[in-house]
Design an enzyme around this catalytic site. Structure first.
Site, PDB file in Angstrom:
ATOM      1  N   ALA A  29       5.014   7.637  -2.453  1.00 28.61           N
ATOM      2  CA  ALA A  29       4.640   6.247  -2.143  1.00 28.61           C
ATOM      3  C   ALA A  29       5.787   5.448  -1.545  1.00 28.61           C
ATOM      4  CB  ALA A  29       4.124   5.553  -3.397  1.00 28.61           C
ATOM      5  N   LEU A  36       9.182  -0.059  -4.964  1.00 27.41           N
ATOM      6  CA  LEU A  36       9.091  -1.500  -4.690  1.00 27.41           C
ATOM      7  C   LEU A  36       9.407  -2.329  -5.932  1.00 27.41           C
ATOM      8  CD1 LEU A  36       5.786  -1.344  -2.612  1.00 27.41           C
ATOM      9  CD2 LEU A  36       8.086  -1.740  -1.695  1.00 27.41           C
ATOM     10  N   LYS A  88       4.478   7.196 -11.104  1.00 28.23           N
ATOM     11  CA  LYS A  88       4.877   6.157 -10.144  1.00 28.23           C
ATOM     12  C   LYS A  88       4.612   6.624  -8.720  1.00 28.23           C
ATOM     13  CE  LYS A  88       6.307   3.391 -13.374  1.00 28.23           C
ATOM     14  NZ  LYS A  88       5.524   2.162 -13.661  1.00 28.23           N
ATOM     15  N   ARG A  89       3.718   7.575  -8.592  1.00 29.53           N
ATOM     16  CA  ARG A  89       3.314   8.115  -7.285  1.00 29.53           C
ATOM     17  C   ARG A  89       4.529   8.611  -6.489  1.00 29.53           C
ATOM     18  NH1 ARG A  89      -0.191   7.562 -10.512  1.00 29.53           N
ATOM     19  NH2 ARG A  89      -2.222   6.591 -10.143  1.00 29.53           N
ATOM     20  N   GLU A 122       5.627  -0.920   5.809  1.00 33.57           N
ATOM     21  CA  GLU A 122       6.779  -1.814   5.622  1.00 33.57           C
ATOM     22  C   GLU A 122       6.473  -3.230   6.067  1.00 33.57           C
ATOM     23  OE1 GLU A 122       7.055   1.327   6.362  1.00 33.57           O
ATOM     24  OE2 GLU A 122       8.878   2.183   5.522  1.00 33.57           O
ATOM     25  N   ARG A 126       4.583  -5.241   3.689  1.00 35.83           N
ATOM     26  CA  ARG A 126       5.343  -5.581   2.472  1.00 35.83           C
ATOM     27  C   ARG A 126       6.480  -6.552   2.762  1.00 35.83           C
ATOM     28  NH1 ARG A 126       1.642  -3.726  -0.883  1.00 35.83           N
ATOM     29  NH2 ARG A 126       1.368  -1.480  -0.912  1.00 35.83           N
ATOM     30  N   GLU A 167       9.430   9.003   5.605  1.00 35.43           N
ATOM     31  CA  GLU A 167      10.821   9.266   6.014  1.00 35.43           C
ATOM     32  C   GLU A 167      11.340  10.546   5.353  1.00 35.43           C
ATOM     33  OE1 GLU A 167      12.271   5.251   4.906  1.00 35.43           O
ATOM     34  OE2 GLU A 167      12.733   4.995   7.037  1.00 35.43           O
TER      35      GLU A 167
END
Ligand code: 1HE
Length: 283
Positions: A69, A73, A31-32, A141, A144, A121
Site C-alpha cells: 500500500a 501514511l 497494514k497492507r 500521491e 493524498r 516504486e
C-alpha cells in the site's frame, strides 16, 4: 557486514533454498504491507547482504491480499516530519531500491492486489514483475497531497513513460488487467503470480551468476550513461563475462551440437504468462 542469517527482521521474512532461490516476503499484512521506516531499513540490510549470500535469484512476494500500500501514511502523519527529515526518508528508500536494482541478483516480484504509490516504486525496482488477475497499479500521491519520493519519477516513468505517469498522478487512474501489461507495468499476467515468479526465478538461476550479475546491474548502470560511455562500459563488462570459465562448457556443448537450440517451443512465455492471462498453446 552481517551475515544474512544474523539479520534481525520483523517486517520481512527471508528464506533461501539449497538452489539459491531466495524468497523475501513483505510481512505486514495487517497494514497492507505499508512501508514504514523500519521496513525500509530491513530492505536495505537484506538487499545489501543478498548478493554475497549465495542467492542466484530472488522472489519478492507479500503476505495478505495486497502486495504493498505504499508509504506508511499513518507513520508519516504521526511523525509530522520536516522537509529535511522527509528528504532523508526518501534517501533511505532510494538506498533500498538501488540495492535491489543494481545488486546483480535477479529479483522477480510476485504481485497481487494493490501495488500503489511506494508499493509501485518497490515493484519497479525488481527486474521482472508478474501480476495476477486481481493486481492493480496506482500512484495516489496527488490525491493524498503528496509526491513520489521513492524513485517513481525514474523507474515508473521508465516503465510506462512520463505522460502515463503524470496522468496516473493527476487523475488517480488505475491500471489493471491486460492494459497494465500493455503499458509496461508488468511483463506477465497469470492466475498465480507466485508460481510464475518461482518458475522464472528457477530459470534465471540456471544462468551463470556472473551473467546474471551483468544483466541485473550493468544494464541499469548503462541506462544512466551517455551512449558513448555505455558502449564502452558494455565492451568492458562483456570482456569479463563472455570469457568466464562458466561459459566454456556451454560454448563447447553448442559447438558439439549437444546444447539446446533457441526455438519457440522452449520459450517460457509461450507456456503461460505471455500477457494474455491464459495458458497459450505451445508454439
Ligand atoms: C495503511 C496503509 C498505508 C493501509 N499506510 N497504513 N498509499 C495509499 O494511498 C494507499 C492507502 N491504502 C489503501 O488505499 C487501502 O488500505 C488498500 C486499498 C491498499 C487496502 O484496502 P483494505 O480495505 O484491504 O484495507 P484498509 O482497511 O484500508 O487498511 C487496513 C489497515 O492497513 C488499516 O489499519 P488499521 O490499524 O485501521 O486496521 C489501514 O490504516 C492500514 N493501511 N494502507 C498506513 N499506506 C516515498 S513517497 C511514497 C508516497 C506514497 O506511497 S503515497 C501512496 C500511499
Amino acid at each position: 557486514m552481517r551475515k544474512i542469517s544474523e539479520l534481525h527482521l520483523e517486517n520481512l521474512l527471508f528464506t533461501m533454498d539449497e538452489d539459491g532461490i531466495a524468497v523475501v516476503t513483505l510481512n505486514r499484512p495487517a497494514k497492507r504491507n505499508a512501508l514504514d521506516a523500519a521496513t525500509i531499513d530491513e530492505l536495505i540490510e537484506l538487499f545489501s547482504t543478498l548478493p554475497r549470500a549465495g542467492a542466484r535469484a530472488c522472489v519478492l512476494r507479500a503476505e495478505g491480499p495486497h502486495f504493498c500500500a505504499g508509504l506508511d501514511l499513518v507513520e508519516h502523519w504521526q511523525a509530522d516530519r520536516s522537509a529535511g527529515d522527509f528528504m532523508h526518508v526518501c534517501l533511505r528508500w532510494h538506498e533500498a531500491f538501488n540495492k535491489m536494482e543494481y545488486g546483480g541478483v535477479p529479483i522477480i516480484a510476485a504481485l497481487k492486489g494493490a501495488v500503489v504509490g511506494g508499493g509501485l516504486e518497490l515493484a519497479s525496482a525488481a527486474h521482472i514483475r508478474v501480476m495476477d488477475q486481481g493486481t492493480y497499479f496506482g500512484l495516489p500521491e496527488g490525491q493524498r497531497g503528496l509526491f513520489t519520493g521513492g524513485g517513481a519519477t525514474i523507474r515508473v516513468a521508465d516503465l510506462i513513460g512520463k505522460a502515463r505517469m503524470i496522468d496516473m498522478m493527476l487523475s488517480g487512474r488505475l491500471y489493471r488487467g491486460q492494459e497494465a501489461v500493455d503499458v509496461g507495468l508488468a511483463q506477465y499476467r497469470v492466475d498465480d503470480s507466485e508460481a510464475k515468479a518461482f518458475e522464472i526465478a528457477r530459470a534465471a538461476a540456471q544462468n551463470p551468476p556472473l551473467s546474471n550479475f551483468a544483466i541485473c546491474s550493468a544494464i541499469s548502470h548503462m541506462q544512466n550513461m551517455s551512449a558513448l560511455d555505455a558502449a564502452y562500459a558494455e565492451s568492458v563488462v562483456a570482456g569479463v563475462v563472455n570469457t568466464q570459465e562458466a561459459a566454456r562448457a556451454r560454448l563447447e556443448a553448442f559447438a558439439r551440437g549437444t546444447a539446446a537450440r533457441i526455438r519457440p517451443d522452449a520459450d517460457p512465455a509461450a507456456r503461460d504468462g505471455d500477457g494474455d492471462g491464459g495458458s497459450a498453446p505451445r508454439a
